[in-house]
Every structure is written in structure tokens, then in C-alpha cells.
Design a protein around this motif. Structure first.
Motif, PDB file in Angstrom:
ATOM      1  N   CYS A 138     -35.072  13.541  -9.300  1.00  0.00           N
ATOM      2  CA  CYS A 138     -35.942  13.079  -8.224  1.00  0.00           C
ATOM      3  C   CYS A 138     -36.547  14.238  -7.448  1.00  0.00           C
ATOM      4  O   CYS A 138     -36.172  15.388  -7.614  1.00  0.00           O
ATOM      5  CB  CYS A 138     -35.179  12.155  -7.287  1.00  0.00           C
ATOM      6  N   ILE A 139     -37.478  13.880  -6.584  1.00  0.00           N
ATOM      7  CA  ILE A 139     -38.114  14.822  -5.673  1.00  0.00           C
ATOM      8  C   ILE A 139     -37.669  14.442  -4.270  1.00  0.00           C
ATOM      9  O   ILE A 139     -37.769  13.279  -3.880  1.00  0.00           O
ATOM     10  CB  ILE A 139     -39.652  14.726  -5.781  1.00  0.00           C
ATOM     11  N   ILE A 175     -41.137   7.877 -13.561  1.00  0.00           N
ATOM     12  CA  ILE A 175     -42.247   7.672 -12.635  1.00  0.00           C
ATOM     13  C   ILE A 175     -43.026   8.972 -12.545  1.00  0.00           C
ATOM     14  O   ILE A 175     -42.450  10.037 -12.351  1.00  0.00           O
ATOM     15  CB  ILE A 175     -41.715   7.268 -11.242  1.00  0.00           C
ATOM     16  N   ASN A 176     -44.347   8.894 -12.659  1.00  0.00           N
ATOM     17  CA  ASN A 176     -45.210  10.081 -12.596  1.00  0.00           C
ATOM     18  C   ASN A 176     -45.845  10.268 -11.225  1.00  0.00           C
ATOM     19  O   ASN A 176     -45.978   9.318 -10.461  1.00  0.00           O
ATOM     20  CB  ASN A 176     -46.335   9.977 -13.624  1.00  0.00           C
ATOM     21  N   ASN A 177     -46.243  11.473 -10.942  1.00  0.00           N
ATOM     22  CA  ASN A 177     -47.070  11.827  -9.789  1.00  0.00           C
ATOM     23  C   ASN A 177     -46.448  11.530  -8.433  1.00  0.00           C
ATOM     24  O   ASN A 177     -47.111  11.019  -7.537  1.00  0.00           O
ATOM     25  CB  ASN A 177     -48.441  11.149  -9.892  1.00  0.00           C
ATOM     26  N   ARG A 178     -45.162  11.843  -8.270  1.00  0.00           N
ATOM     27  CA  ARG A 178     -44.484  11.752  -6.973  1.00  0.00           C
ATOM     28  C   ARG A 178     -44.644  10.381  -6.312  1.00  0.00           C
ATOM     29  O   ARG A 178     -44.827  10.268  -5.116  1.00  0.00           O
ATOM     30  CB  ARG A 178     -44.989  12.828  -6.032  1.00  0.00           C
ATOM     31  N   SER A 227     -36.130   8.655 -13.333  1.00  0.00           N
ATOM     32  CA  SER A 227     -36.695   9.997 -13.331  1.00  0.00           C
ATOM     33  C   SER A 227     -37.929  10.102 -12.442  1.00  0.00           C
ATOM     34  O   SER A 227     -38.860   9.312 -12.561  1.00  0.00           O
ATOM     35  CB  SER A 227     -37.061  10.372 -14.768  1.00  0.00           C
ATOM     36  N   THR A 228     -37.896  11.069 -11.576  1.00  0.00           N
ATOM     37  CA  THR A 228     -38.921  11.584 -10.663  1.00  0.00           C
ATOM     38  C   THR A 228     -39.505  10.631  -9.624  1.00  0.00           C
ATOM     39  O   THR A 228     -40.681  10.747  -9.282  1.00  0.00           O
ATOM     40  CB  THR A 228     -40.067  12.304 -11.405  1.00  0.00           C
TER      41      THR A 228
END
Length: 127
Positions: A67-68, A16-19, A42-43
Motif C-alpha cells: 500500500c501507499i 489498484i492502480n494510480n493511488r 495491492s497499492t
């Protein structure tokens, strides 16, 4: 599109992009149960709370998570709160990016079988 294009049972890795935050809708349980074979996620942006835990419980065989962590702290209990992950019994690798500021002691809940843990930008005090 052919039905096989949307066959989520075969999906093993997702980036996954851009949070982006994600939610696996409860009213669509039939489709979300197909994600039970997901190996790598991922992310996604995750925060402490019941919704995050419900979503991750739908990924019981997850082995790698990058992750974030979104900042959340509780002024009353004086703890930084992070997503609960200890129920991910297959998780072997966890990489966490954190962009907040540690203000209080941290309350972590990681799986006991974790083989690799990477914490980035946590700025944890030695104490």
C-alpha cells in the motif's frame, strides 16, 4: 452479465492502480462481507483514520498488503500518524510506500505476526 461474473466470494487478489483510495460502503454491507476471503490487496492509498480501519476490517483474512501511506501528522501531539493495522491477524507480508517527509516521531501499529516488512521512501532517522 451473468451473475457468476460479479461473484466476489471468489475474489482473492486485487490490484489498484494510480493511488486510488477505496471505500466499502456501509449501506452495502451484504456485498462487502463477500470480501472476507481476500488474500492479497495491492497499492490502495491509505491514511490514518476511522474509515481506513473500517474498510480493512472487512478483509479479515488478508495475508499480503502492498500500500501507499498518505501523509498525515498531528501538530498538537507531534507525531506522524499512520493507519492502524494491528487487527489484521493473518497479515504476513506488508510493503509500504511513503512519499511524505517524517517530521515527528512515528506512531506505527503493525500486526505482531508479520513475517516480512518493507518500508520504502520513509527517510526515517536512525533515532
Amino acid at each position: 452479465m451473468p451473475d457468476s461474473f460479479w461473484n466476489l466470494e471468489r475474489l482473492r487478489h486485487m490490484h489498484i492502480n494510480n493511488r486510488v483510495t477505496f471505500c466499502l460502503q456501509e449501506d452495502n454491507v451484504e456485498n462487502t462481507s463477500l470480501l472476507e476471503n481476500m488474500d492479497t490487496l495491492s497499492t490502495p492509498a491509505l491514511s490514518y483514520g476511522e474509515d481506513t480501519e473500517k474498510n480493512l476490517r472487512r478483509l479479515p483474512k488478508l495475508r499480503k498488503l502492498r500500500c501507499i501511506f498518505l501523509e498525515l501528522w498531528d501538530n498538537l501531539s507531534k507525531f506522524n500518524k499512520f493507519p492502524i493495522l494491528d487487527f489484521l491477524s493473518h497479515l504476513q507480508s506488508l510493503k509500504i510506500f511513503y512519499h511524505g517527509m517524517i517530521r515527528y516521531p512515528c506512531d506505527f501499529s503493525f500486526p505482531s505476526n508479520l513475517k516480512k516488512l518493507t518500508l520504502l521512501r520513509f527517510r526515517l532517522p536512525w533515532s
